[in-house]
Design a protein around this motif. Structure first.
Motif, PDB file in Angstrom:
ATOM      1  N   ALA A  95       6.540   5.762   2.430  1.00 61.62           N
ATOM      2  CA  ALA A  95       7.889   6.318   2.593  1.00 61.62           C
ATOM      3  C   ALA A  95       8.880   5.620   1.670  1.00 61.62           C
ATOM      4  CB  ALA A  95       8.329   6.178   4.049  1.00 61.62           C
ATOM      5  N   TRP A  96       8.732   4.312   1.521  1.00 60.75           N
ATOM      6  CA  TRP A  96       9.613   3.558   0.623  1.00 60.75           C
ATOM      7  C   TRP A  96       9.436   4.039  -0.825  1.00 60.75           C
ATOM      8  CZ3 TRP A  96       8.598   0.167  -3.449  1.00 60.75           C
ATOM      9  CH2 TRP A  96       9.666  -0.615  -3.879  1.00 60.75           C
ATOM     10  N   ALA A  97       8.180   4.234  -1.252  1.00 65.26           N
ATOM     11  CA  ALA A  97       7.908   4.677  -2.614  1.00 65.26           C
ATOM     12  C   ALA A  97       8.390   6.110  -2.846  1.00 65.26           C
ATOM     13  CB  ALA A  97       6.418   4.565  -2.916  1.00 65.26           C
ATOM     14  N   LEU A  98       8.211   6.979  -1.855  1.00 66.04           N
ATOM     15  CA  LEU A  98       8.642   8.366  -2.012  1.00 66.04           C
ATOM     16  C   LEU A  98      10.158   8.472  -2.130  1.00 66.04           C
ATOM     17  CD1 LEU A  98       6.220  10.201   0.450  1.00 66.04           C
ATOM     18  CD2 LEU A  98       6.150  10.174  -2.053  1.00 66.04           C
ATOM     19  N   GLY A  99      10.869   7.564  -1.443  1.00 61.61           N
ATOM     20  CA  GLY A  99      12.320   7.548  -1.584  1.00 61.61           C
ATOM     21  C   GLY A  99      12.733   7.235  -3.016  1.00 61.61           C
ATOM     22  N   ILE A 100      12.047   6.298  -3.657  1.00 62.85           N
ATOM     23  CA  ILE A 100      12.332   5.983  -5.061  1.00 62.85           C
ATOM     24  C   ILE A 100      11.913   7.143  -5.957  1.00 62.85           C
ATOM     25  CG2 ILE A 100      11.746   4.428  -6.965  1.00 62.85           C
ATOM     26  CD1 ILE A 100      11.473   2.197  -4.964  1.00 62.85           C
ATOM     27  N   LEU A 150      -4.664  -3.167 -11.942  1.00 58.37           N
ATOM     28  CA  LEU A 150      -5.252  -3.012 -10.607  1.00 58.37           C
ATOM     29  C   LEU A 150      -4.176  -2.804  -9.546  1.00 58.37           C
ATOM     30  CD1 LEU A 150      -8.058  -5.725 -10.747  1.00 58.37           C
ATOM     31  CD2 LEU A 150      -8.403  -3.256 -10.581  1.00 58.37           C
ATOM     32  N   LEU A 151      -3.047  -3.495  -9.667  1.00 60.58           N
ATOM     33  CA  LEU A 151      -1.970  -3.330  -8.697  1.00 60.58           C
ATOM     34  C   LEU A 151      -1.329  -1.948  -8.822  1.00 60.58           C
ATOM     35  CD1 LEU A 151      -0.340  -6.867  -8.874  1.00 60.58           C
ATOM     36  CD2 LEU A 151      -1.480  -5.853  -6.896  1.00 60.58           C
ATOM     37  N   VAL A 152      -1.241  -1.436 -10.049  1.00 62.36           N
ATOM     38  CA  VAL A 152      -0.729  -0.073 -10.223  1.00 62.36           C
ATOM     39  C   VAL A 152      -1.693   0.925  -9.588  1.00 62.36           C
ATOM     40  CG1 VAL A 152      -0.219   1.709 -11.935  1.00 62.36           C
ATOM     41  CG2 VAL A 152       0.629  -0.609 -12.276  1.00 62.36           C
ATOM     42  N   GLN A 153      -3.005   0.733  -9.767  1.00 62.51           N
ATOM     43  CA  GLN A 153      -3.985   1.602  -9.125  1.00 62.51           C
ATOM     44  C   GLN A 153      -3.889   1.511  -7.602  1.00 62.51           C
ATOM     45  OE1 GLN A 153      -7.944   0.946 -10.735  1.00 62.51           O
ATOM     46  NE2 GLN A 153      -7.094   0.597 -12.767  1.00 62.51           N
ATOM     47  N   ALA A 154      -3.662   0.298  -7.076  1.00 61.73           N
ATOM     48  CA  ALA A 154      -3.487   0.138  -5.633  1.00 61.73           C
ATOM     49  C   ALA A 154      -2.253   0.890  -5.152  1.00 61.73           C
ATOM     50  CB  ALA A 154      -3.380  -1.350  -5.286  1.00 61.73           C
ATOM     51  N   ALA A 155      -1.184   0.872  -5.955  1.00 62.27           N
ATOM     52  CA  ALA A 155       0.034   1.601  -5.594  1.00 62.27           C
ATOM     53  C   ALA A 155      -0.225   3.103  -5.552  1.00 62.27           C
ATOM     54  CB  ALA A 155       1.145   1.270  -6.585  1.00 62.27           C
ATOM     55  N   VAL A 156      -1.018   3.600  -6.481  1.00 66.96           N
ATOM     56  CA  VAL A 156      -1.363   5.029  -6.479  1.00 66.96           C
ATOM     57  C   VAL A 156      -2.144   5.380  -5.216  1.00 66.96           C
ATOM     58  CG1 VAL A 156      -2.703   6.805  -7.656  1.00 66.96           C
ATOM     59  CG2 VAL A 156      -1.299   5.223  -8.984  1.00 66.96           C
ATOM     60  N   ARG A 157      -3.063   4.508  -4.818  1.00 65.94           N
ATOM     61  CA  ARG A 157      -3.837   4.764  -3.595  1.00 65.94           C
ATOM     62  C   ARG A 157      -2.936   4.797  -2.367  1.00 65.94           C
ATOM     63  NH1 ARG A 157      -7.625   1.370  -6.245  1.00 65.94           N
ATOM     64  NH2 ARG A 157      -6.852  -0.465  -5.135  1.00 65.94           N
ATOM     65  N   VAL A 158      -1.971   3.884  -2.306  1.00 66.66           N
ATOM     66  CA  VAL A 158      -1.051   3.858  -1.166  1.00 66.66           C
ATOM     67  C   VAL A 158      -0.202   5.127  -1.155  1.00 66.66           C
ATOM     68  CG1 VAL A 158       0.962   2.680  -0.199  1.00 66.66           C
ATOM     69  CG2 VAL A 158      -0.988   1.345  -1.014  1.00 66.66           C
ATOM     70  N   ILE A 193       8.128   5.554 -12.194  1.00 67.19           N
ATOM     71  CA  ILE A 193       8.917   4.392 -11.790  1.00 67.19           C
ATOM     72  C   ILE A 193       8.609   4.018 -10.342  1.00 67.19           C
ATOM     73  CG2 ILE A 193      11.278   3.615 -11.321  1.00 67.19           C
ATOM     74  CD1 ILE A 193      12.169   5.111 -13.776  1.00 67.19           C
ATOM     75  N   ALA A 194       8.393   5.018  -9.496  1.00 72.34           N
ATOM     76  CA  ALA A 194       8.080   4.734  -8.092  1.00 72.34           C
ATOM     77  C   ALA A 194       6.753   3.998  -7.958  1.00 72.34           C
ATOM     78  CB  ALA A 194       8.053   6.035  -7.296  1.00 72.34           C
ATOM     79  N   VAL A 195       5.751   4.398  -8.726  1.00 69.21           N
ATOM     80  CA  VAL A 195       4.441   3.745  -8.652  1.00 69.21           C
ATOM     81  C   VAL A 195       4.536   2.295  -9.124  1.00 69.21           C
ATOM     82  CG1 VAL A 195       2.130   3.730  -9.659  1.00 69.21           C
ATOM     83  CG2 VAL A 195       3.091   5.854  -8.798  1.00 69.21           C
ATOM     84  N   VAL A 196       5.237   2.059 -10.220  1.00 68.65           N
ATOM     85  CA  VAL A 196       5.391   0.691 -10.724  1.00 68.65           C
ATOM     86  C   VAL A 196       6.181  -0.157  -9.725  1.00 68.65           C
ATOM     87  CG1 VAL A 196       6.377  -0.732 -12.556  1.00 68.65           C
ATOM     88  CG2 VAL A 196       5.191   1.387 -13.131  1.00 68.65           C
TER      89      VAL A 196
END
Length: 347
Positions: free
Chosen positions: A295-300, A274-282, A308-311
């Motif tokens: 922006a933080w995730a896109l940098g990774i 569920l947290l991975v799915q929430a990360a995809v939504r963000v 790796i960025a989604v996790v």
């Protein structure tokens, strides 16, 4: 004070009791409330060690209702079996080792969740089973229709039946799929009812209601997160939460060699998902409150790739939710690091 242990099994369990006078009682009994009541009722208060298992919680509660102290222990704690030889394994030898561990207090108690959160977990488990049933039904219908050259449009599950009804299928195939269509309608209704119940639980629970202010986190994710952790005080830091939820990489390192792999197996794999799915939504969201996290995730993602960025974002969400719960504050996207409350600055 007397002590003892129970080697629990689904149908029959091995019990050993050592009384205050030193008498040793070994019994093999049925794993039922009546059998435990017959053996333990009327005895002076004693400490009883039980391995954590499917049956351990109700057995522990039953023993406590009979006036005894029940300890549910982590079976992965190998020191608890220090007096057991692996050459010969029997239930009597196992329960003898557990009894000695109880006497010496060599065990690691597991956390026992509150009754309210256990009830919530039951509801989440039932909902997940309904989701699995619906997914399997849709997968079977898609595969079957592809076999006659018909491709059902990709869409969310709520609109699948509409697309199926507009598809030009042979009459025999329509008749064959009729039971699955009826099952899918029923599952959609039951899932809508379950979501309404979980939504009411979320709105009536102050912690869950606060976690809903975090981007990407809906009622099911927030409710599952709270039910899994139960109490925030038992986790010293956000890092312990991410380890508990399995949002850390596997590692096998020795000397100068360091090997890291995929995320580890979790105690609550559904919360991890569920947290991975929430990360995809963000990551896909364009809302202003999601901007900093996105922006933080896109940098990774630019450096390490999307997976790796989604996790990493899922792990960050887990840490943020922990800090919000611990500090009793809603999500505050506009605060700079220097203006954040001390708790949120440490996520």
């Amino acid at each position: 004070m007397g002590y003892g242990a129970i080697d629990l099994h689904k149908r029959e369990s091995q019990v050993r009791i050592v009384t205050d006078e030193g008498e040793v009682i070994d019994r093999r009994i049925a794993t039922t409330r009546d059998s435990f009541r017959h053996l333990f009722w009327g005895r002076p208060c004693m400490r009883v060690l039980i391995e954590a298992s499917t049956e351990s919680e109700w057995v522990a509660q039953h023993l406590e209702s009979l006036g005894h102290e029940a300890i549910v222990a982590d079976p992965n704690y190998t020191l608890m079996y220090g007096h057991r030889t692996r050459r010969i394994k029997t239930d009597r030898r196992d329960v003898a080792a557990l009894t000695e561990a109880c006497r010496l207090q060599i065990y690691r108690p597991v956390h026992r969740r509150s009754a309210d959160h256990v009830t919530i977990q039951w509801q989440l488990n039932v909902r997940q089973q309904l989701v699995w049933m619906r997914t399997r039904a849709i997968s079977l219908m898609r595969a079957t229709t592809r076999g006659v050259g018909v491709h059902i449009r990709s869409s969310d599950t709520d609109h699948f039946l509409t697309h199926l009804e507009h598809a030009e299928l042979p009459t025999p195939l329509q008749d064959a799929l009729a039971p699955l269509r009826e099952q899918l309608r029923l599952l959609n209704t039951q899932l809508a009812e379950m979501d309404a119940v979980i939504g009411q639980v979320a709105q009536g629970h102050p912690v869950i209601r606060r976690l809903l202010t975090c981007p990407g986190v809906g009622p099911v994710t927030a409710t599952a997160y709270v039910a899994a952790l139960d109490t925030v005080e038992r986790f010293p830091s956000a890092g312990h939460v991410t380890s508990y939820l399995g949002l850390v990489p596997r590692e096998y390192s020795s000397e100068e060699h360091q090997r890291r792999g995929h995320i580890v197996r979790a105690a609550h794999p559904r919360v991890q998902s569920l947290l991975v799915q929430a990360a995809v939504r963000v990551r896909r969201s364009r809302r202003e409150e999601s901007g900093a996290l996105r922006a933080w995730a896109l940098g990774i993602e630019r450096r390490r790739g999307t997976t790796i960025a989604v996790v990493a974002l899922a792990r960050r969400l887990a840490r943020i939710l922990f800090a919000m719960w611990r500090d009793g504050v809603d999500y505050q996207p506009r605060l700079s690091r220097g203006d954040k409350p001390a708790g949120l600055a440490s996520v």
